[in-house]
Scaffold this motif. Structure first.
Motif, short mmCIF file in Angstrom:
data_model
loop_
_atom_site.label_atom_id
_atom_site.label_comp_id
_atom_site.label_asym_id
_atom_site.label_seq_id
_atom_site.Cartn_x
_atom_site.Cartn_y
_atom_site.Cartn_z
N ASP A 1 -8.62 0.11 -2.31
CA ASP A 1 -9.18 1.45 -2.16
C ASP A 1 -8.07 2.50 -2.31
O ASP A 1 -6.91 2.24 -2.07
CB ASP A 1 -9.87 1.60 -0.81
CG ASP A 1 -9.00 1.13 0.36
OD1 ASP A 1 -8.53 -0.02 0.32
OD2 ASP A 1 -8.78 1.92 1.30
N GLY A 2 -8.48 3.69 -2.73
CA GLY A 2 -7.51 4.77 -2.92
C GLY A 2 -6.79 4.71 -4.24
O GLY A 2 -5.79 5.41 -4.46
N ASN A 3 -7.27 3.86 -5.17
CA ASN A 3 -6.72 3.79 -6.53
C ASN A 3 -7.74 4.39 -7.50
O ASN A 3 -8.94 4.41 -7.21
CB ASN A 3 -6.44 2.32 -6.92
CG ASN A 3 -5.19 1.78 -6.27
OD1 ASN A 3 -4.09 2.07 -6.71
ND2 ASN A 3 -5.36 0.97 -5.23
N GLY B 1 0.81 -1.21 0.00
CA GLY B 1 0.00 0.00 0.00
C GLY B 1 0.84 1.26 0.00
O GLY B 1 2.01 1.26 0.40
N ASN B 2 0.22 2.37 -0.49
CA ASN B 2 0.87 3.68 -0.49
C ASN B 2 2.18 3.69 -1.27
O ASN B 2 3.24 4.06 -0.75
CB ASN B 2 1.08 4.17 0.93
CG ASN B 2 -0.24 4.38 1.67
OD1 ASN B 2 -0.76 3.45 2.28
ND2 ASN B 2 -0.76 5.60 1.61
N GLN C 1 -3.73 -0.67 -1.51
CA GLN C 1 -4.44 0.59 -1.42
C GLN C 1 -3.52 1.78 -1.67
O GLN C 1 -2.31 1.71 -1.47
CB GLN C 1 -5.12 0.74 -0.05
CG GLN C 1 -4.18 1.02 1.11
CD GLN C 1 -3.53 -0.22 1.68
OE1 GLN C 1 -3.66 -1.31 1.14
NE2 GLN C 1 -2.82 -0.06 2.79
N ASP C 2 -4.12 2.87 -2.15
CA ASP C 2 -3.40 4.14 -2.34
C ASP C 2 -2.19 4.00 -3.26
O ASP C 2 -1.08 4.42 -2.93
CB ASP C 2 -2.99 4.73 -0.99
CG ASP C 2 -4.20 5.09 -0.14
OD1 ASP C 2 -5.04 5.87 -0.61
OD2 ASP C 2 -4.31 4.57 0.98
N ASN C 3 -2.42 3.38 -4.41
CA ASN C 3 -1.45 3.34 -5.48
C ASN C 3 -2.03 4.10 -6.68
O ASN C 3 -2.87 4.98 -6.49
CB ASN C 3 -1.11 1.89 -5.84
CG ASN C 3 -0.05 1.29 -4.95
OD1 ASN C 3 1.15 1.50 -5.16
ND2 ASN C 3 -0.46 0.54 -3.92
N LYS C 4 -1.60 3.75 -7.89
CA LYS C 4 -2.11 4.42 -9.09
C LYS C 4 -2.71 3.39 -10.06
O LYS C 4 -2.67 3.55 -11.27
CB LYS C 4 -0.98 5.19 -9.77
CG LYS C 4 -0.41 6.32 -8.91
CD LYS C 4 0.70 7.07 -9.62
CE LYS C 4 1.23 8.21 -8.76
NZ LYS C 4 2.33 8.97 -9.44
#
Length: 264
Positions: free
Chosen positions: A239-241, A188-189, A208-211
């Motif tokens: 999530d966060g993509n 993640g991240n 999570q939280d990648n591109k």
């Protein structure tokens, strides 16, 4: 009686005296450095020079206890992996200023089972740095500055590289696929744009939280069959993509539960 006294002194008192002297020298050096920084000066003949981390014995700089070495937030700053006792099984070198992991750092350390390098400044790891660790099961490189991953040991069970700068081109296609015991994968991240190949052994994968903007029906499942169930996979985070879940209705059909988290 005289021989008994000599034996007691040699086996009990002498190691204590030597250890105390070494610690006193180290404390005095740190005190001198602090006084100098505070503007208190002494004649050159009376002022101790503060030693650097790599100039001190590992078990004086760190805490060595029953096969475990604890080198957390070391002062003076630790900028490289220290020389480890041969019997080391667990290394905790978190929150230091280590910048690079070299092949020789863990050479001939077959006893290592866990390495935790969380919270350093690592930007580079040589490809062979972990390849000669046949018993390594847990590796944490979280909270560093990595853009690529080295070759990983095949017996890893847990790998954590959260909060780095990993890019898809820096993660080889089979980086995890051949790790047949890997159960917990944390990526993640980072800056990944695609999901890497995942081994069947995985229980938890955090991305999570990648591109990541797209996946396929074969990212987690086998697109050519609706009978395949991924029984080991308990938890997926995406999530966060910039990923539109609604555009991939069949991509999670083999999972026992949908990815957790909030999605668009």
């Amino acid at each position: 009686m005289t021989q008994l006294r000599i034996l007691i002194f040699t086996t009990v008192m002498l190691p204590w005296i030597l250890s105390t002297a070494a610690k006193d020298e180290y404390v005095e050096a740190r005190r001198a450095k602090r006084d100098t920084e505070n503007g208190i000066d002494f004649p050159p003949t009376n002022r101790a020079v503060a030693p650097k981390a790599d100039e001190l014995p590992t078990c004086l700089l760190c805490v060595c206890l029953s096969g475990s070495v604890y080198c957390e937030e070391v002062s003076p700053s630790m900028t490289a992996v220290p020389s480890l006792p041969k019997e080391t099984a667990y290394l905790y070198a978190r929150f230091n200023k280590i910048r690079k992991i070299k092949n020789r750092d863990f050479s001939d350390m077959a006893t290592l089972k866990r390495i935790d390098l969380t919270g350093n400044l690592i930007t580079e790891i040589e490809d062979g740095a972990f390849s000669k660790l046949p018993n390594l099961e847990e590796l944490s490189l979280a909270e560093n500055l990595l853009t690529r991953l080295p070759i990983l040991p095949t017996k890893l069970v847990t790998f954590n590289a959260n909060f780095n700068k990993l890019k898809t081109q820096g993660v080889k296609a089979n980086a995890f696929k051949k790790l047949t015991r890997l159960a917990y994968l944390y990526l993640g991240n980072n800056e990944l744009t695609a999901v890497p190949q995942l081994p069947e052994s995985l229980h938890i994968v955090h991305l999570q939280d990648n591109k990541i903007s797209t996946i396929t029906d074969e990212t987690f499942c086998k697109g050519n069959t609706s009978h395949y169930i991924r029984t080991n996979m308990d938890e997926v985070r995406l999530d966060g993509n910039p990923l539109k879940m609604s555009q991939h209705p069949d991509s999670f059909i083999c999972l026992q539960s949908l990815p957790i988290g909030l999605y668009n």
